[in-house]
Design an enzyme around this catalytic site. Structure first.
Site, PDB file in Angstrom:
ATOM      1  N   ASP A   1       0.860  -1.176   0.000  1.00  0.00           N
ATOM      2  CA  ASP A   1       0.000   0.000   0.000  1.00  0.00           C
ATOM      3  C   ASP A   1       0.897   1.227   0.000  1.00  0.00           C
ATOM      4  O   ASP A   1       1.797   1.344   0.847  1.00  0.00           O
ATOM      5  CB  ASP A   1      -0.897   0.016   1.236  1.00  0.00           C
ATOM      6  CG  ASP A   1      -1.953  -1.085   1.218  1.00  0.00           C
ATOM      7  OD1 ASP A   1      -2.053  -1.793   0.195  1.00  0.00           O
ATOM      8  OD2 ASP A   1      -2.662  -1.229   2.225  1.00  0.00           O
TER       9      ASP A   1
ATOM     10  N   ASP B   1     -15.209  -4.103  -1.380  1.00  0.00           N
ATOM     11  CA  ASP B   1     -14.779  -3.913   0.001  1.00  0.00           C
ATOM     12  C   ASP B   1     -16.028  -3.826   0.870  1.00  0.00           C
ATOM     13  O   ASP B   1     -16.879  -2.948   0.651  1.00  0.00           O
ATOM     14  CB  ASP B   1     -13.950  -2.632   0.135  1.00  0.00           C
ATOM     15  CG  ASP B   1     -12.753  -2.621  -0.812  1.00  0.00           C
ATOM     16  OD1 ASP B   1     -12.226  -3.713  -1.097  1.00  0.00           O
ATOM     17  OD2 ASP B   1     -12.352  -1.536  -1.252  1.00  0.00           O
TER      18      ASP B   1
END
Length: 242
Positions: free
Chosen positions: A8, A128
């Site tokens: 990330d 998500d």
């Protein structure tokens, strides 16, 4: 089962966020490409990359870092801010192997359908979920959209890969939501990549057991557990090969 070590990127650095919260950031490396190189040295072919700045702002901010990761020779699966065709094209042009569309997919099926028609298997959709509902814009907003229903719709329009993240487990090192991952895989024919909560080798073993029942659950993203040295990437890759 394909193991996808995760990077990330926020402000050019490799970080992890706790449950996606920007104020709960841990910096692990200043050079994401160097992290990718260690993954490649361990034997990984793929790396899952999220441009967190892009996810929050709606437009990629770390393409230079992602291009450097591509230059390591790894296959890059990348998401974060992929909300129009031009941004998707730019990511593909710098060598990204698979682009993940999340927020825009929840807003527009036609947008996804057009991308799939043009780019085929190079397009994945990220779903998500927070308490079963789809979260968007870097998980800042939760919609009323049911995650399983969205998965079915994406499957119906030809999306070949779905990445299902259980936000409640992400970055918590508490183990993945196995029931939710199996439920998603049961609901679709697309390939499903599980994300969120992997904390130990046994979590990957448990997902591999689900794969025996649901062969389309054929990938897992591993992030914080790698950085905290709770799992060894080479060992996970060997487990997969076995």
């Amino acid at each position: 089962m394909t193991i996808y070590p995760a990077i990330d990127i926020k402000n050019g650095r490799a970080v992890r966020l706790l449950q996606g919260r920007a104020d709960q950031e841990t910096v692990y490396a200043t050079n994401p490409a160097e992290v990718a190189a260690t993954f490649k040295a361990a034997g990984s072919e793929w790396v899952h990359v999220v441009d967190l700045d892009g996810a929050f702002a709606g437009s990629p901010h770390n393409l230079a870092q992602i291009e450097a990761i591509v230059a390591t020779g790894m296959k890059v699966q990348m998401g974060g801010g992929m909300r129009d065709r031009a941004k998707v094209m730019r990511a593909l042009e710098i060598g990204v192997s698979r682009v993940v569309v999340g927020t825009r997919a929840a807003e527009s099926e036609s947008f996804v359908a057009e991308l799939v028609a043009e780019f085929g298997q190079r397009i994945a959709v990220g779903i998500d979920a927070k308490a079963g509902k789809v979260a968007v814009k870097g998980w800042v907003d939760t919609t009323g959209v049911d995650a399983i229903e969205m998965a079915k719709r994406m499957d119906a329009i030809g999306v070949s890969t779905l990445i299902y993240t259980d936000i409640g487990t992400d970055g918590m090192l508490t183990g993945p939501n196995l029931a939710a991952q199996e439920e998603i895989a049961h609901a679709v024919t697309a390939h499903v990549i599980a994300s969120g909560g992997v904390s130990k080798r046994e979590d990957v073993v448990a997902l591999a057991e689900i794969e025996k029942r649901r062969p389309n659950l054929d990938g897992v993203i591993v992030g914080k557990a790698l950085y905290e040295k709770r799992v060894d990437l080479a060992d996970l890759l060997h487990l997969r090969a076995g």
